[in-house]
Design an enzyme around this catalytic site. Structure first.
Site, short mmCIF file in Angstrom:
data_model
loop_
_atom_site.label_atom_id
_atom_site.label_comp_id
_atom_site.label_asym_id
_atom_site.label_seq_id
_atom_site.Cartn_x
_atom_site.Cartn_y
_atom_site.Cartn_z
N GLY A 12 0.83 -1.21 0.00
CA GLY A 12 0.00 0.00 0.00
C GLY A 12 0.86 1.25 0.00
O GLY A 12 0.46 2.30 0.51
N VAL A 13 2.02 1.14 -0.63
CA VAL A 13 3.04 2.19 -0.52
C VAL A 13 2.73 3.42 -1.39
O VAL A 13 3.37 4.45 -1.22
CB VAL A 13 4.42 1.58 -0.90
N SER A 14 1.75 3.32 -2.27
CA SER A 14 1.55 4.40 -3.23
C SER A 14 0.55 5.46 -2.78
O SER A 14 0.23 6.37 -3.55
CB SER A 14 1.13 3.81 -4.58
N SER A 15 0.08 5.36 -1.55
CA SER A 15 -0.89 6.35 -1.07
C SER A 15 -0.91 6.34 0.45
O SER A 15 -0.40 5.41 1.09
CB SER A 15 -2.28 6.00 -1.62
N GLY A 16 -1.49 7.37 1.00
CA GLY A 16 -1.88 7.41 2.41
C GLY A 16 -0.84 6.95 3.41
O GLY A 16 0.32 7.39 3.41
N ILE A 17 -1.25 6.04 4.30
CA ILE A 17 -0.42 5.59 5.41
C ILE A 17 0.85 4.90 4.90
O ILE A 17 1.95 5.12 5.42
CB ILE A 17 -1.23 4.64 6.33
N ASP A 36 2.47 -2.19 -4.49
CA ASP A 36 1.14 -1.57 -4.64
C ASP A 36 0.60 -1.95 -6.02
O ASP A 36 1.36 -2.36 -6.91
CB ASP A 36 1.22 -0.04 -4.50
N ASP A 51 -1.17 -7.10 -7.62
CA ASP A 51 -2.52 -7.12 -7.04
C ASP A 51 -2.46 -8.03 -5.81
O ASP A 51 -2.38 -9.26 -5.93
CB ASP A 51 -3.52 -7.65 -8.06
N TYR A 157 -16.16 -5.00 5.71
CA TYR A 157 -14.90 -4.34 6.09
C TYR A 157 -14.60 -4.60 7.57
O TYR A 157 -13.50 -5.01 7.94
CB TYR A 157 -14.99 -2.83 5.82
N1 LIG Z 1 -7.96 6.07 6.17
C1 LIG Z 1 -8.62 5.63 7.24
O1 LIG Z 1 -9.48 6.31 7.81
C2 LIG Z 1 -8.30 4.26 7.81
C3 LIG Z 1 -8.76 3.94 9.08
C4 LIG Z 1 -8.48 2.69 9.63
C5 LIG Z 1 -7.75 1.78 8.89
N2 LIG Z 1 -7.31 2.11 7.64
C6 LIG Z 1 -6.53 1.10 6.91
O2 LIG Z 1 -5.27 1.65 6.60
C7 LIG Z 1 -4.74 0.99 5.46
C8 LIG Z 1 -4.19 2.02 4.50
O3 LIG Z 1 -5.25 2.83 4.07
P1 LIG Z 1 -5.06 4.34 3.64
O4 LIG Z 1 -5.97 5.12 4.49
O5 LIG Z 1 -3.63 4.70 3.56
O6 LIG Z 1 -5.75 4.27 2.19
P2 LIG Z 1 -5.21 4.64 0.74
O7 LIG Z 1 -6.34 4.35 -0.19
O8 LIG Z 1 -4.60 5.98 0.77
O9 LIG Z 1 -4.06 3.55 0.52
C9 LIG Z 1 -4.33 2.20 0.27
C10 LIG Z 1 -3.28 1.68 -0.69
O10 LIG Z 1 -3.51 0.28 -0.87
C11 LIG Z 1 -3.37 0.01 -2.25
N3 LIG Z 1 -4.13 -1.18 -2.63
C12 LIG Z 1 -5.48 -1.35 -2.51
N4 LIG Z 1 -5.82 -2.53 -3.05
C13 LIG Z 1 -4.69 -3.10 -3.51
C14 LIG Z 1 -4.41 -4.32 -4.18
N5 LIG Z 1 -5.38 -5.18 -4.52
N6 LIG Z 1 -3.13 -4.60 -4.51
C15 LIG Z 1 -2.14 -3.73 -4.20
N7 LIG Z 1 -2.34 -2.55 -3.57
C16 LIG Z 1 -3.61 -2.25 -3.23
C17 LIG Z 1 -3.91 1.24 -2.95
O11 LIG Z 1 -3.48 1.31 -4.31
C18 LIG Z 1 -3.36 2.34 -2.08
O12 LIG Z 1 -2.09 2.78 -2.51
C19 LIG Z 1 -5.88 0.13 4.91
O13 LIG Z 1 -5.65 -1.21 5.29
C20 LIG Z 1 -7.10 0.69 5.59
O14 LIG Z 1 -8.11 -0.28 5.73
C21 LIG Z 1 -7.54 3.32 7.09
#
Ligand SMILES: NC(=O)c1ccc[n+]([C@@H]2O[C@H](COP(=O)([O-])OP(=O)(O)OC[C@H]3O[C@@H](n4cnc5c(N)ncnc54)[C@H](O)[C@@H]3O)[C@@H](O)[C@H]2O)c1
Length: 255
Positions: A12-17, A36, A51, A157
């Site tokens: 999940g390195v391409s976005s967010g956390i 990712d 994927d 979820y």
């Molecule tokens: N944002 C929130 O409020 C929140 C709260 C609690 C938990 N989380 C969890 O934190 C984690 C990170 O989420 P985030 O908020 O950074 O979201 P995000 O959408 O910014 O990042 C998620 C990343 O996962 C990648 N991804 C999704 N499906 C994929 C697949 N099939 N193969 C490869 N990569 C895939 C996406 O391309 C993306 O880069 C997730 O597990 C999410 O459930 C998020």
């Protein structure tokens, strides 16, 4: 936090956390290999597009990843607005498959961190189901179990985050004892990342308003990344089998 001489795989390195984690971990000295489905928007030491819901793609990825790694951060995830099958595959079955595949390459002292959620907090209510799913030992047997024990799409979820917490607790016992590899979860509350809007759709305005009234604000992604970094570092070497809330105290308000 010292991550010198550690090689971490961050999904999940391409976005967010995941992106914030990769940035911070590299700053702390780690070699970061990102994974990712989308191209990354930051500098990494290596990147593989895959994927993470597809077991064949994960097997191919396992053939590409280094022979030795010191940490796996399972951050990739999809919200409950995605189809149930995708949530099951990415947030649980694929995560398990990648972790099981990398375990033999992890030396004692390594760490696996799974990103769960405050929304997985009701795992005790379905403990027997989650233990039964955790007892399936492969992607395929897990999928068969889910076919026989269908999950409500409306709460899938939450279900798979609960299941992830229970699987982490169970694996942490013998992976630490037998391999010296720690296994922990972090449980963020709302985090300001691109999927936050999906959570509003998933939970509805009323629940969001209720949570908002109990919270100071959503977390920033770097605030969650810092805790994952700690769980990868030797400073946390005696922390194993926990689900650590990173939610500004939100879960504590549900009492
Ligand atoms: N944002 C929130 O409020 C929140 C709260 C609690 C938990 N989380 C969890 O934190 C984690 C990170 O989420 P985030 O908020 O950074 O979201 P995000 O959408 O910014 O990042 C998620 C990343 O996962 C990648 N991804 C999704 N499906 C994929 C697949 N099939 N193969 C490869 N990569 C895939 C996406 O391309 C993306 O880069 C997730 O597990 C999410 O459930 C998020």
């Amino acid at each position: 936090m010292d991550l010198n001489n550690k090689t971490l795989v961050v999904t999940g390195v391409s976005s967010g956390i995941g992106a914030e984690l990769a940035r911070l971990a590299r700053f702390c000295g780690a070699t970061v290999i990102g994974v990712d489905r989308n191209e990354p928007q930051l500098t990494l030491d290596g990147f593989f597009k895959a994927d993470l819901g597809d077991p064949q793609a994960i097997d191919t990825l396992l053939g590409q990843l280094p022979d030795s790694v010191d940490g796996l951060c399972n951050v990739a995830g999809v919200p409950g607005t995605a189809p149930l099958a995708t949530v099951a595959r990415v947030n649980y079955l694929g995560l398990r498959h990648l972790s099981q595949g990398l375990l033999p390459r992890m030396a004692p002292g390594s760490s696996i961190v799974n990103v769960a959620s405050v929304l997985g907090g009701e795992w005790p209510q379905r403990l027997e189901l989650h233990k039964a799913l955790a007892a399936t030992d492969s992607y395929a047997t897990g999928q068969h179990w889910l076919e026989a024990n269908p999950v409500d799409p409306a709460t899938c979820y939450q279900y798979f985050k609960e299941a992830l917490i229970v699987w982490t607790f169970q694996q942490s016992q013998h992976w630490f004892r037998d391999h010296g590899v720690r296994l922990n979860c972090v449980a963020p509350g709302p985090v300001a990342t691109p999927i936050l809007g999906d959570f509003v759709t998933m939970l509805g305005e009323e629940r969001i308003a209720r949570d908002a009234s109990r919270m100071v604000r959503p977390a920033l992604a770097d605030e969650v990344a810092a805790v994952i970094t700690f769980l990868c570092a030797d400073a946390s070497r005696w922390v194993n089998g926990v689900n650590l809330p990173v939610d500004g105290g939100l879960a504590a308000t549900y009492l």
